[in-house]
Design an enzyme around this catalytic site. Structure first.
Site, PDB file in Angstrom:
ATOM      1  CB  SER A  46      -5.245  12.076  -2.507  1.00 38.17           C
ATOM      2  OG  SER A  46      -3.909  11.903  -2.089  1.00 38.17           O
ATOM      3  CD  GLU A  55       2.410   5.370   6.448  1.00 42.35           C
ATOM      4  OE1 GLU A  55       1.589   4.770   5.725  1.00 42.35           O
ATOM      5  OE2 GLU A  55       2.084   6.027   7.442  1.00 42.35           O
ATOM      6  CE  LYS A  58       0.364  -3.433   3.338  1.00 41.77           C
ATOM      7  NZ  LYS A  58      -0.494  -2.557   4.230  1.00 41.77           N
ATOM      8  CB  THR A  86      -0.972  -0.002   1.193  1.00 41.88           C
ATOM      9  OG1 THR A  86      -0.248  -0.267   2.399  1.00 41.88           O
ATOM     10  CG2 THR A  86      -2.052  -1.050   1.018  1.00 41.88           C
ATOM     11  CG  ASN A 104      -0.299   8.517   7.791  1.00 33.79           C
ATOM     12  OD1 ASN A 104      -0.980   7.517   7.693  1.00 33.79           O
ATOM     13  ND2 ASN A 104       1.002   8.477   8.047  1.00 33.79           N
ATOM     14  CB  THR A 151      -1.615  -1.422   8.836  1.00 32.87           C
ATOM     15  OG1 THR A 151      -2.711  -0.840   9.380  1.00 32.87           O
ATOM     16  CG2 THR A 151      -2.009  -1.538   7.395  1.00 32.87           C
TER      17      THR A 151
END
Length: 412
Positions: free
Chosen positions: A412, A279, A181, A155, A407, A192
């Site tokens: 989008s 991230e 992932k 993702t 985040n 996640t």
């Protein structure tokens, strides 16, 4: 911006006897990207799993738990883009429809299929597009598709995560290959993240159930990026039994210990890859706590430091504001902690310095030493609680500006 993490070399990812993988572009959320993966297992394969502790667990998680109790698993189906979480009864119906469609393609029962989803929460799964993509994924099934599958389950990941290993058990070579992932919404008690590890060892179902919990506890349940426990986390361990070793049935046997060590090693490498690809991450941090009365209190301290936004932002800035570490230790929840006996070190691969002792700053500590170490991409915070012989380790990363950007723009 992954920290010392590279895309796996396809040639290094070993096929596992009895496992085939196929991917397809189904347009589940975005066009022109692989977002659907099918994993087919040979008859007789054994499967075990652990899942998120989030009470809002996704529809596919609920179905996976039920199917693992009901039937011998023959296939897995994974979609990215939409998590099918927070979708109520329609979400469960869509997960069931996914299993039924793949079962019809493969000639197995619907409850022999495990469904997995990852992506945006609270949006309906476009099951028609998913089902339409299944024939392409099935037609793509092959043993050497781990590299493609590792990309198809991503993702916000910037790099695919996959690892292979071999070990000799009972005179037979056992092959292990896994993929994972995850980059954000990562917290212990699963995160996640999706993790799949297959081996061709012959091992009893009872020991496989034990092993998946042990491996998860030492790997995926020992990482944190942002302290958010997701709705979809799953770690699946597969044993096809095709290596030809005598079935492992005794947890005290040397064969089980060899298999356990190999599974834990691959799991840790996959879990650490998630943190390295956190991230916006620029630093990979090991929080090693020792000297505890038991492992639980060591984990409490490690998590307190690893979760702390103040600690993580200081590391991003390479700012040796190390009092933030002491504050996190202090609120970790150990009521009778004697801070006067506690010691803290800050280290890198090149050096380590004592930061705190006797309830305050170590007399030998110099801020320029801390600043120099904090410029490194890999750092260790070592904490000695001086209360006993237990220890625990948690891996985490820093918080950068990009974490907020990623985040803020996620949908989008």
């Amino acid at each position: 911006m992954a920290v010392n993490l590279n895309t796996p070399n396809p040639a290094d990812l070993l096929p596992v006897a009895g496992v085939r993988l196929g991917v397809a572009e189904a347009g589940i959320r975005k066009v022109n990207r692989r977002d659907l993966t099918v994993i087919e297992l040979v008859p007789g394969s054994r499967v075990a799993g652990v899942f998120t502790t989030n009470r809002f667990c996704a529809a596919p998680v609920q179905l996976c738990k039920a199917h693992l109790q009901e039937a011998q698993i023959r296939a897995l189906v994974i979609n990215t883009g939409v998590a099918n979480a927070g979708t109520g009864e329609p979400g469960l119906a869509n997960a069931r429809a996914t299993c039924e469609a793949l079962a019809a393609q493969l000639g197995v029962a619907a409850n022999q299929v495990l469904p997995f989803s990852t992506g945006v929460i609270l949006e309906p799964l476009p099951v028609d597009r998913l089902v339409a993509g299944l024939p392409r994924a099935v037609a793509d099934l092959r043993a050497d598709a781990w590299f493609d599958a590792a990309h198809a389950i991503m993702t916000t990941d910037t790099l695919a995560k996959a690892v292979s290993s071999t070990v000799e058990i009972g005179g037979r070579k056992v092959t292990l290959t896994g993929m994972s992932k995850g980059a954000g919404m990562i917290k212990p008690n699963m995160a996640t993240m999706l993790g799949y590890l297959a081996c061709d060892a012959a091992v009893s179902q009872a020991l496989l159930d034990q092993l998946v919990r042990e491996a998860a506890d030492l790997s995926f349940n020992s990482i944190t990026v942002d302290g958010d426990t997701s709705t979809n986390d799953s770690f699946i361990l597969i044993a096809t039994g095709r290596a030809g070793n005598t079935e492992i049935v005794d947890a005290a046997s040397a064969d089980y210990r060899k298999l356990r060590d190999a599974v834990v090693d691959v799991s840790i490498r996959l879990a650490q890859a998630i943190v390295r690809d956190g991230e916006g991450a620029t630093k990979f941090m090991t929080i090693a706590v020792e000297g505890g009365k038991d492992r639980d209190e060591c984990r409490k301290v490690a998590y307190a430091v690893g979760h702390s936004p103040l600690v993580k932002t200081a590391f991003f800035a390479s700012d040796p504001n190390l009092g933030r570490i002491l504050a996190a230790i202090g609120y970790a929840g150990i009521a009778d902690l004697d801070v006067s006996t506690l010691r803290v070190w800050l280290g890198s691969p090149a050096e380590s310095v004592l930061v705190a002792e006797h309830g305050g700053r170590a007399a030998s500590y110099r801020e320029e030493d801390g600043a120099r170490i904090m410029k490194e991409a890999e750092l260790t915070v070592r904490i000695d609680l001086a209360r006993g012989g237990a220890a625990a380790t948690v891996w985490t990363c820093d918080f950068s500006y990009d974490y907020v950007k990623i985040n803020a723009d996620y949908r989008s």
